[in-house]
Design a protein around this motif. Structure first.
Motif, PDB file in Angstrom:
ATOM      1  N   LYS A  83      11.280  47.388  73.014  1.00  9.19           N
ATOM      2  CA  LYS A  83      12.130  48.351  72.287  1.00  9.19           C
ATOM      3  C   LYS A  83      12.061  49.723  72.951  1.00  9.19           C
ATOM      4  N   LYS A 104      24.562  52.545  75.475  1.00 12.85           N
ATOM      5  CA  LYS A 104      25.108  51.392  74.781  1.00 12.85           C
ATOM      6  C   LYS A 104      25.690  50.377  75.756  1.00 12.85           C
ATOM      7  N   ASP A 155      18.650  54.822  72.259  1.00 13.47           N
ATOM      8  CA  ASP A 155      19.805  54.968  71.384  1.00 13.47           C
ATOM      9  C   ASP A 155      21.037  55.500  72.100  1.00 13.47           C
ATOM     10  N   ASP A 173      19.278  47.653  69.813  1.00 10.49           N
ATOM     11  CA  ASP A 173      19.689  46.362  69.256  1.00 10.49           C
ATOM     12  C   ASP A 173      19.474  45.220  70.230  1.00 10.49           C
ATOM     13  N   ASP A 174      19.401  45.539  71.511  1.00 13.93           N
ATOM     14  CA  ASP A 174      19.363  44.487  72.524  1.00 13.93           C
ATOM     15  C   ASP A 174      18.181  43.542  72.347  1.00 13.93           C
ATOM     16  N   ASP A 176      16.716  42.590  69.575  1.00 12.18           N
ATOM     17  CA  ASP A 176      17.015  41.625  68.508  1.00 12.18           C
ATOM     18  C   ASP A 176      18.106  40.639  68.937  1.00 12.18           C
ATOM     19  N   THR A 177      19.085  41.135  69.675  1.00 13.42           N
ATOM     20  CA  THR A 177      20.148  40.243  70.160  1.00 13.42           C
ATOM     21  C   THR A 177      19.562  39.186  71.080  1.00 13.42           C
TER      22      THR A 177
END
Lengths: 165, 461
Positions: free
Chosen positions: B436, B444, B441, B396-397, B399-400
């Motif tokens: 990416k 976190k 995964d 997710d990082d 996209d963040t």
């Protein structure tokens, strides 16, 4: 002992004051003059400088604390700035930093954003990362006091430091 | 003094040396006698016989665009001083050279200071200014001394001071040293700094410097290289000058190349007459053996990155990265900018996450803190990319990171917001898969110590 501003430093400040229509403009030059003498800006001179330039102490403090070049504590006799920015980093400035710090006997484990400067135990050297020193074609570069050193290899660290004693 | 002078270094045949004519020249020194021996201050003498409006017209005809980064036509900028102005007019030379990848003004000031002073006196005369400042970054201590000595020499010959060369024109130039803040390169931040404050940029409108600048008086802020061009424009005339370079991209400019090339350096070329390929392969000796080009940042670290295998659309043709002409309009058409002329070359040995992280750390350090999106966002971008580089990023990082960048861009008082967010926006747009892939995964968002992790990462490369 409170710090005393030497006569020649005050003369320098007075001379700089003539260059601006507004006394406040002489604040950066005055801080440079004080730091040029003490190697940092002693806190007890903030009031003195504020009075000199007809400012409030907070107006001096806000400038002193903003600009990375002004120091509020005593650095080493020779202050080293290693360029951290992209071209120098690609040329190995982090390895150079480690080599310089080790040879100068400086522990950087407590360095952070708010306390970037670390001083050697004997007070001879201090070191920090600086942002782009505008010599990207000859990286990695570092400054020792006013001198720029280009394409400094980690193995040259000892020799570089020996030039400053 | 350490001024990095390489006497006898021969310019590359593709160069067209004008501003850098005397840089690294055998037997050249920064003294006024040397400068006078080579026709120095002749342009000033000529300018002083002209009407100020005619000088402005020549500079407009020349079409010279600002060499500091924005590329705005200098003559047009001068024309923004209100015609009915009754306040003092100020000229400020922006010698804060601090855009990562840029190293040209350093050599002008160290080796040919009178060229700059001559350009400043002509400009001051053209805009009706009697007090001018050179705002020079603190990290150029010797350049500040050289300039102060040169100013004294010029005063001694009456090129400065009262009643210059008997024309009745008065001008003083003062050197003012900055204190290590990148934001002082932004012209309104610079002005605040010169007024003795924190360099918080002013909002435009209303604070366009040409109308409300230093002490709220009309002020022209020009880059070192731009002011040097004025000397040459007056010498050769605006029409002749405009024949150099390409239409709308006139004159010469100094390109600074660093990063993964065999021979980094500075090259003065006619704008648009040299391609990125010629610059990298012919002038800089190409990439290191066995390496492939991965990306180029073409105009200082704020410029959007170009990927090596992209196709770019110019008006009349589609080209590869190697064929991009190094001018303002072509680089804009390719989705980036000519900026300050600092070209950073990145080869396939580099991790994109590591490069982006280094850039993000720069902007996080240099954000002045005035506008919330930039103050907070630049730091978030750094922290997220610290985490990715440390091998602790989550998928997710990316996209963040992207969402943070787009929430800074366009939401700040000055262009620093764009400068800080464009690298992240463009690196993600062009290298999303690689970024990416650098996350996982299973990890976190742990907080990491960037100092140690960065040092380790740099060893790897």
């Amino acid at each position: 002992m409170p710090h005393q501003v030497p006569v020649e430093v005050e003369k320098e400040i007075d001379q700089r004051l003539t260059r601006y229509p507004d006394k406040r403009s002489a604040l950066l030059p005055a801080l440079h003059a004080i730091q040029g003498h003490f190697r940092y800006v002693p806190e007890d001179l903030v009031e003195w400088l504020a009075a000199k330039l007809e400012l409030d102490a907070i107006q001096v403090m806000e400038v002193l604390t903003f600009y990375p070049s002004f120091r509020q504590s005593e650095p080493g006799r020779y202050h080293i700035r290693v360029c951290r920015t992209l071209s120098c980093a690609m040329a190995g400035s982090h390895v150079l930093m480690d080599a310089l710090a080790e040879k100068a006997g400086i522990d950087r484990s407590h360095a952070d954003h708010h306390h970037p400067i670390c001083v050697s135990k004997d007070g001879r050297f201090s070191i920090e990362f600086a942002e782009c020193l505008a010599s990207c074609g000859t990286g990695p570069v570092c400054m020792v006091n006013d001198d720029l050193h280009e394409q400094v290899k980690p193995e040259d660290a000892r020799r570089l430091l020996d030039r400053y004693s | 003094m350490s001024i990095s002078y390489k006497p006898g270094k021969v310019p590359h045949p593709l160069e067209h040396r004008m501003i850098f004519r005397n840089v690294d020249r055998e037997g050249w020194d920064p003294g006024i006698e040397t400068y006078l021996r080579e026709g120095g201050y002749e342009s000033l003498k000529k300018a002083l016989t002209m009407a100020p409006v005619d000088i402005q017209a020549e500079v407009k005809t020349a079409g010279v665009r600002g060499r500091g980064g924005a590329g705005f036509p200098a003559g047009v900028k001068w024309g923004f001083i209100p015609p009915n102005n009754t306040k003092p007019v100020y000229l400020i030379c922006n010698a804060d050279e601090s855009e990562p990848g840029t190293f040209k003004d350093r050599y002008i000031m160290h080796q040919d200071p009178h060229q700059l002073i001559e350009g400043m006196v002509i400009t001051a005369f053209a805009i009706g200014c009697h007090t001018a400042y050179i705002y020079i970054r603190e990290e150029f201590p010797y350049a500040a001394k050289i300039l102060e000595a040169a100013i004294e020499e010029a005063r001694g010959k009456n090129f400065l001071g009262q009643n210059i060369l008997g024309t009745g024109f008065d001008l003083e130039i003062h050197v003012h040293r900055g204190a290590g803040a990148y934001i002082c390169g932004e012209e309104t931040g610079l002005i605040e700094s010169l007024e003795g404050k924190r360099p918080y940029p002013r909002i435009k409108p209303p604070y366009f410097p040409a109308a409300m600048g230093l002490y709220l008086c009309p002020t022209i802020v020009n880059n070192v290289e731009t002011l040097c061009h004025v000397t040459h424009i007056i010498q050769m005339g605006g029409t002749e000058y405009a024949k150099l370079g390409t239409p709308n991209n006139t004159g010469t400019r100094i390109l600074c190349v660093s990063g993964d090339v065999q021979k980094p350096g500075y090259f003065e070329v006619q704008v648009g007459k040299v391609t990125l390929g010629q610059l990298i392969n012919d002038m800089c000796g190409g990439l290191r053996p066995g390496r492939q080009l991965k990306a180029v940042i073409p105009g200082g670290s704020s410029a959007k990155v170009l990927r090596a295998d992209e196709k770019f659309k110019l008006k009349d043709r589609e080209i590869s990265i190697w064929d991009i002409p190094m001018d303002f309009d072509s680089l804009a058409a390719c989705g980036s900018m000519a900026g300050s002329g600092g070209v950073i070359v990145i080869d396939d040995s580099r991790s994109i996450a590591w490069v982006l992280n280094n850039i993000n750390a720069f902007y996080a350090h240099e954000s002045c803190g005035q506008c919330t999106p930039c103050r907070e966002g630049s730091l978030w971008m750094k922290k997220i990319s610290d985490r990715i580089v440390a091998g602790k990023g989550s998928p997710d990082d990316v996209d963040t990171l992207e969402s943070v960048a787009y929430r800074i861009d366009g939401r700040t008082i000055c262009a620093f917001g764009e400068a800080a967010s464009w690298p992240t926006e463009s690196f993600i747009a062009k290298f999303r898969d690689e970024l990416k892939a650098a996350t996982s995964d299973s990890l976190k968002g742990a907080i990491v110590n960037p100092e140690t992790k960065l040092a380790a990462a740099s060893v790897k490369h």
